[in-house]
Design an enzyme around this catalytic site. Sequence first.
Site, PDB file in Angstrom:
ATOM      1  N   GLY A 231      28.266  51.847  29.122  1.00  0.00           N
ATOM      2  CA  GLY A 231      28.075  52.865  29.857  1.00  0.00           C
ATOM      3  C   GLY A 231      28.602  53.105  31.113  1.00  0.00           C
ATOM      4  O   GLY A 231      29.674  52.882  31.393  1.00  0.00           O
ATOM      5  N   ASP A 232      28.029  54.588  32.549  1.00  0.00           N
ATOM      6  CA  ASP A 232      29.012  54.912  33.569  1.00  0.00           C
ATOM      7  C   ASP A 232      27.899  54.080  34.803  1.00  0.00           C
ATOM      8  O   ASP A 232      26.705  54.429  34.825  1.00  0.00           O
ATOM      9  CB  ASP A 232      28.717  55.641  33.345  1.00  0.00           C
ATOM     10  CG  ASP A 232      29.787  56.294  34.271  1.00  0.00           C
ATOM     11  OD1 ASP A 232      29.704  55.652  35.611  1.00  0.00           O
ATOM     12  OD2 ASP A 232      29.972  57.784  35.158  1.00  0.00           O
ATOM     13  N   HIS A 250      36.338  47.079  45.110  1.00  0.00           N
ATOM     14  CA  HIS A 250      37.114  47.524  46.115  1.00  0.00           C
ATOM     15  C   HIS A 250      38.161  48.849  45.594  1.00  0.00           C
ATOM     16  O   HIS A 250      39.477  49.424  46.555  1.00  0.00           O
ATOM     17  CB  HIS A 250      38.113  46.432  46.377  1.00  0.00           C
ATOM     18  CG  HIS A 250      38.762  45.940  44.898  1.00  0.00           C
ATOM     19  ND1 HIS A 250      40.264  45.491  45.609  1.00  0.00           N
ATOM     20  CD2 HIS A 250      38.636  46.365  44.310  1.00  0.00           C
ATOM     21  CE1 HIS A 250      40.420  45.002  43.731  1.00  0.00           C
ATOM     22  NE2 HIS A 250      39.932  46.229  42.863  1.00  0.00           N
TER      23      HIS A 250
END
Length: 341
Positions: A231-232, A250
């Site tokens: 998934g994203d 980060h």
Amino acid sequence: MSSPTSYQQVIDVILGRWKSQILYAGVKLGIFESVGAPAKNASEIADELGLDPSLSYRLLRALASLGFLSEDEGRNFAITPMGELLRQDHPQTLRGVVLLEEGPVHYALWKHLVDMVRDGKQDGFVREFGRRIFDYHAQNPEYAQVFNYAMSSYSATHTRLVLEALKGYDFSKIGNLCDIGGGHGHLICNILREHPALKGTVLELEATIRDKELLWAHRMGLADRCSYVAGDMFREVPGADAYIMKMILHDWDDQECVAILSNIRKASAPGARVFIVEHAVPGPKTPHFSKLFDIHMMCALTGRERTEKEYAALLEDAGLRYAQTHYPPSCAIGVVEGVKP
């Protein structure tokens, strides 16, 4: 008049790239795989690796001067504890880090630092290659291989630090922990091993988790307790009792970070926890790796290293609440804990 010590410290910084490039050459040429114990003659090393005997001796000598090898009067070389860390078979190998950070791709980014600071637009990767790092990664298999190898090199150290930071943490109220952008699952599988009642999920891109042989859940016998979901994180994340992200936020600017954290808030129930693992920037009087790594992020991506308060602000902007920060004894990293109200 400056002291001799100050002069030498400045010279060491100015010439620092000499040292790291000498090390890169040694790693790239396979010297640390060839040299071991007992000692091996320089000519034998050159023959074994197909190197010019004269120039390779000079490189070996330089590596010995830096402490990665030892040399005797007969031009025989043996590996040192520092050199062992550059071997591919070392459990805490830093070989991948050297190949990535001192390789030609990342080396090229630093020439844009002056212009970025002048015009206020970071991301040297786009300036040099015309695309963002993860797009370049997807289109250049050779770079992707080095990048993934480096991330694996980092993982062993980061996992140890996280376990130290969360030692004694009460996981009894957490049934399922989701590692967002967790790679092959090195971190979460080591947490699961420490907490037998816990189950885990790794959210990653399909390309990263396609090869089942690389997944730590299978390698560590934890496949029944750890699942992998393609998934994203910018679209949605799985539901879970708690989430952990190691060296993820980060990479991104504040708006992108809030988008990821907002997806966690949407997918979770009240009381869900989120653990943000990063090199938290300490106060102005404390020298710290994070303050150097921050410049690297400026060159490579749109992100930055942040202070504890800055991570707390991101949590708040995403509708979450800052709870506390957990540190290992070294304070090398921070585990910023947030909670969904």
